[in-house]
Design a protein around this motif. Structure first.
Motif, short mmCIF file in Angstrom:
data_model
loop_
_atom_site.label_atom_id
_atom_site.label_comp_id
_atom_site.label_asym_id
_atom_site.label_seq_id
_atom_site.Cartn_x
_atom_site.Cartn_y
_atom_site.Cartn_z
N SER A 75 -95.38 119.48 -84.26
CA SER A 75 -96.61 120.24 -84.44
C SER A 75 -96.86 121.09 -83.20
CB SER A 75 -97.77 119.26 -84.65
OG SER A 75 -97.78 118.27 -83.63
N SER A 76 -97.79 122.03 -83.30
CA SER A 76 -98.16 122.81 -82.12
C SER A 76 -99.58 123.30 -82.30
CB SER A 76 -97.20 123.99 -81.90
OG SER A 76 -97.38 124.96 -82.91
N GLY A 77 -100.11 123.90 -81.24
CA GLY A 77 -101.47 124.41 -81.31
C GLY A 77 -102.45 123.48 -80.60
N ASP A 78 -103.73 123.69 -80.91
CA ASP A 78 -104.79 123.05 -80.15
C ASP A 78 -105.20 121.65 -80.60
OD1 ASP A 78 -105.07 125.17 -78.51
OD2 ASP A 78 -106.56 126.19 -79.76
N GLY A 79 -104.76 121.21 -81.75
CA GLY A 79 -105.29 119.96 -82.30
C GLY A 79 -104.96 118.72 -81.48
N THR A 80 -105.58 117.59 -81.85
CA THR A 80 -105.31 116.31 -81.19
C THR A 80 -104.37 115.45 -82.03
OG1 THR A 80 -107.29 115.36 -82.19
CG2 THR A 80 -107.53 116.31 -80.00
N ALA A 90 -95.23 127.40 -86.64
CA ALA A 90 -96.11 128.31 -85.90
C ALA A 90 -95.90 129.75 -86.39
CB ALA A 90 -95.82 128.21 -84.40
N HIS A 91 -94.67 130.07 -86.69
CA HIS A 91 -94.32 131.39 -87.21
C HIS A 91 -94.98 131.61 -88.56
CE1 HIS A 91 -91.38 134.03 -89.45
NE2 HIS A 91 -91.56 134.76 -88.37
N ASP A 92 -94.93 130.57 -89.39
CA ASP A 92 -95.50 130.65 -90.74
C ASP A 92 -97.03 130.73 -90.67
OD1 ASP A 92 -94.84 130.23 -93.73
OD2 ASP A 92 -96.48 128.82 -93.34
N GLU A 93 -97.64 129.82 -89.89
CA GLU A 93 -99.10 129.79 -89.81
C GLU A 93 -99.65 131.08 -89.23
OE1 GLU A 93 -99.74 126.22 -87.57
OE2 GLU A 93 -98.83 125.09 -89.24
N GLY A 94 -98.92 131.66 -88.27
CA GLY A 94 -99.39 132.89 -87.64
C GLY A 94 -99.06 134.12 -88.45
N ALA A 95 -98.41 133.92 -89.61
CA ALA A 95 -97.95 135.05 -90.43
C ALA A 95 -97.24 136.07 -89.54
CB ALA A 95 -99.10 135.70 -91.20
N ASP A 96 -96.41 135.53 -88.63
CA ASP A 96 -95.72 136.36 -87.64
C ASP A 96 -94.57 137.10 -88.32
OD1 ASP A 96 -95.37 136.14 -84.31
OD2 ASP A 96 -93.61 136.81 -85.42
N ALA A 97 -94.39 138.35 -87.96
CA ALA A 97 -93.38 139.17 -88.64
C ALA A 97 -92.01 139.15 -87.95
CB ALA A 97 -93.88 140.60 -88.76
N THR A 98 -91.88 138.40 -86.87
CA THR A 98 -90.57 138.28 -86.24
C THR A 98 -89.59 137.70 -87.26
OG1 THR A 98 -91.70 137.68 -84.21
CG2 THR A 98 -89.32 137.32 -84.27
N PRO A 99 -88.46 138.37 -87.53
CA PRO A 99 -87.51 137.79 -88.48
C PRO A 99 -86.99 136.44 -87.97
CG PRO A 99 -87.02 140.11 -88.03
CD PRO A 99 -88.04 139.67 -87.02
N PHE A 100 -87.08 135.43 -88.83
CA PHE A 100 -86.79 134.05 -88.43
C PHE A 100 -85.76 133.45 -89.37
CE2 PHE A 100 -89.33 130.73 -86.00
CZ PHE A 100 -89.71 131.57 -84.97
N ALA A 139 -92.35 131.54 -98.37
CA ALA A 139 -93.51 132.34 -97.96
C ALA A 139 -93.22 133.81 -98.24
CB ALA A 139 -93.79 132.14 -96.47
N PRO A 140 -94.28 134.61 -98.40
CA PRO A 140 -94.04 136.04 -98.65
C PRO A 140 -93.37 136.70 -97.44
CG PRO A 140 -96.43 135.55 -98.49
CD PRO A 140 -95.71 134.25 -98.36
N PRO A 155 -93.17 139.56 -94.73
CA PRO A 155 -92.05 139.42 -93.79
C PRO A 155 -92.06 138.09 -93.03
CG PRO A 155 -93.82 140.67 -92.77
CD PRO A 155 -94.31 140.28 -94.13
N THR A 156 -92.96 137.15 -93.40
CA THR A 156 -93.02 135.89 -92.66
C THR A 156 -91.95 134.90 -93.12
OG1 THR A 156 -95.38 136.23 -92.49
CG2 THR A 156 -94.62 134.02 -92.03
N ARG A 157 -91.37 135.16 -94.28
CA ARG A 157 -90.45 134.18 -94.88
C ARG A 157 -89.34 133.73 -93.92
NH1 ARG A 157 -88.20 136.92 -99.52
NH2 ARG A 157 -90.33 136.70 -100.29
N LEU A 158 -89.10 132.40 -93.94
CA LEU A 158 -88.02 131.82 -93.13
C LEU A 158 -86.71 131.90 -93.90
CD1 LEU A 158 -87.12 129.93 -90.68
CD2 LEU A 158 -87.59 128.02 -92.23
N GLY A 159 -85.69 132.44 -93.30
CA GLY A 159 -84.36 132.38 -93.89
C GLY A 159 -83.80 130.99 -93.61
N LEU A 160 -83.55 130.21 -94.67
CA LEU A 160 -83.16 128.80 -94.49
C LEU A 160 -81.75 128.59 -95.02
CD1 LEU A 160 -83.90 125.85 -93.81
CD2 LEU A 160 -84.90 125.67 -96.12
N ASP A 161 -80.85 128.14 -94.15
CA ASP A 161 -79.50 127.79 -94.57
C ASP A 161 -79.24 126.35 -94.23
OD1 ASP A 161 -78.28 130.39 -95.44
OD2 ASP A 161 -78.97 130.97 -93.44
N LEU A 162 -79.00 125.54 -95.27
CA LEU A 162 -78.68 124.13 -95.06
C LEU A 162 -77.17 123.97 -95.17
CD1 LEU A 162 -81.57 122.71 -97.19
CD2 LEU A 162 -81.23 122.22 -94.77
#
Ligand SMILES: Cc1cc2nc3c(=O)[nH]c(=O)nc-3n(C[C@H](O)[C@H](O)[C@H](O)COP(=O)(O)OP(=O)(O)OC[C@H]3O[C@@H](n4cnc5c(N)ncnc54)[C@H](O)[C@@H]3O)c2cc1C
Lengths: 196, 253
Positions: free
Chosen positions: B60-65, B140-150, B174-175, B177-184
């Motif tokens: 997890s990340s961010g401000d929570g406890t 964090a990338h997803d929650e922030g709707a960050d557009a950095t390709p991931f 996710a939509p 440009p936030t979508r994570l490219g996932l390769d298993l």
């Protein structure tokens, strides 16, 4: 403050006196690195010391010619493992500093790959530190810092810079790479100087 | 960076993550928050005062406890079998952190310590429990709707061994440009319809599935030490700049 975690008993009670607090004895040899392992051959390897007054350089063979010692020391990594009674071979920094004049009190160790770590000069002399190139009877593996690493066993092992390339003396105790990223400026395992 | 300190943690929830790993959710009232990719030291004390300390990445990340960990059992280990089998909700332990300011991803396109350059994509590569800090980054990338390709390249033994499977699937759906490219990449058993038969990661497969060198990706690799050594070595040999590659080694041989 410490309290008991329900149900935890742990493994061993005969705690070795040589183990600093918070450390666990290991038989294998874990690796702590921030990036890829550089590949440096002994042909291209150079070691340099830079001070306020000049620069000194040694090739691999010149370094060996300074006089190699066998030492047996304990090593302590900040990630909580220790190895006891490890056999090393290397050149004591005392030999290197016989040829170097400086009024500075600190050095920054620089590695191939760009990493740095700061150490007080006092703590590298008087048989406390080596440029090491063999451990447990084998040439140092690249992942463990080969061909040569700094060996400062009385400090946490990140101070024993892998892939050592040189030392730059400095008047103040400036933080190196690991120290800028949260590790303690000094790193004494006996007082658990792990993080700042 | 937040100064690290010791904190008392109470186990809020435990659940099976995989057949051999447990997810631990800790409530740490004094936790100052943490960056995505950070870790902590966890300390257990026995009735006679004996203590054992190990490092765990934070999912997890961010401000929570609330602090989420996922621990894989190392057979014969001292601490992980206890955490996986014996720890339960309400138990207390100590944690020290947050730790590590280098193996972290900061939203907004800049890796820690680097100049902002939003267009450089991020490649995450993990094996086994080594995916934990990468999950924090992907979340964090997803929650922030960050557009950095991931992208995440994740090596696991079997489908049942995937950590945070539901979360990863959601990030991958996710939509743009936030979508994570996932390769298993399955090393032992692949599910029906998998992209390729089970097998270990190879230099060719990494080259095929990771962002190409020309895109100058920032790369985070985490997992057992031999995995990290091998993959980081392949990427450097393929032409990626060593400075672009950040690694976290969990141990093991
Ligand atoms: C920065 C960092 C973050 C970490 N994050 C996580 C995490 O998120 N999840 C997680 O499950 N683990 C994580 N680890 C590994 C964790 O710290 C412990 O090493 C692991 O739980 C084993 O502890 P143990 O007491 O059970 O085994 P020990 O009693 O310490 O070791 C038993 C045997 O297993 C070997 N061993 C130790 N660690 C490993 C390993 N990781 N893989 C295989 N063999 C090993 C030892 O060399 C020893 O031979 C992390 C390690 C580091 C350094």
């Amino acid at each position: 403050m410490s309290f008991i975690t329900r149900g935890f008993s742990g493994r061993s009670r005969d705690r070795d006196e040589r183990l600093p607090p918070g450390q666990t004895l290991v038989e294998d040899w874990p690796v702590l690195s921030a990036g890829p392992t550089p590949d440096v051959s002994t042909d291209e390897w150079r070691f340099e010391v830079r001070t306020e007054s000049g620069r000194h350089e040694w090739s691999w063979d010149e370094m060996q010619a300074l006089g190699v010692e066998d030492v047996t020391v304990d090593i302590h990594c900040v990630t909580h493992w220790s190895k006891l009674g490890m056999a090393w071979r290397g050149v004591p920094l005392d030999r290197i500093f016989e040829e170097v004049e400086t009024s500075h009190d600190y050095v920054m160790a620089h590695s191939y790959g760009g990493y740095t770590t700061n150490v007080p000069l006092d703590e590298l002399l008087d048989g406390q530190a080596w440029i090491a190139f063999e451990a447990d009877g084998e040439p140092l593996d690249p992942e463990h810092g080969g061909p040569a690493r700094l060996l400062v066993p009385h400090l946490y092992f990140w101070k024993s810079a892998k892939w050592i390339r040189g030392l730059v003396t400095m008047p103040t105790d400036d933080p190196g790479f690991w120290e800028q990223n949260g590790y303690h400026l000094h790193g004494d395992p006996w007082t658990e100087e792990r993080y700042w | 960076m937040t100064r690290a300190a010791w904190h008392v943690a109470t186990v809020a929830e435990v659940r099976d993550e995989t057949p051999t790993a447990r997810r631990l959710t800790l409530e740490v009232p004094t936790w100052p928050g943490n960056e995505a990719g950070a870790h902590l030291d966890l300390r257990l004390t026995a009735p006679d005062g004996y203590q054992a300390t190990r490092s765990y990445s934070i999912a997890s990340s961010g401000d929570g406890t609330r602090v989420v960990l996922a621990v894989a059992e190392v057979p014969e280990g001292e601490v992980s079998p206890f955490l996986v089998h014996d720890l339960r909700a309400g138990d207390q332990l100590e944690v020290h952190g947050p730790l590590g300011a280098y193996f972290v991803w900061r939203p907004g396109g800049a890796a820690a310590g680097a100049e902002a350059s939003p267009l450089r994509p991020v490649q995450l590569i993990g094996a086994g429990s080594g995916v934990v800090p990468l999950v924090a980054m992907a979340a964090a990338h997803d929650e922030g709707a960050d557009a950095t390709p991931f992208r995440l390249l994740y090596s696991v033994r079997t489908p049942a061994d995937v950590f945070f499977a539901d979360e990863l699937r959601a990030f991958a759906e996710a939509p743009a440009p936030t979508r994570l490219g996932l390769d298993l990449v399955y090393t032992r058993d692949a599910p029906a319809g998998a992209a390729r038969p089970p097998g270990r990661l190879t230099p060719d497969l990494v080259a095929e599935l990771a962002w190409p060198v020309e895109q100058r990706p920032r790369i985070f690799i985490c997992g057992p030490t031999p995995f990290v050594e091998a993959v980081a070595g392949w990427l450097v040999a393929a032409g990626h700049a060593p400075e672009a590659i950040r690694t976290e080694r969990f141990g093991g041989a």
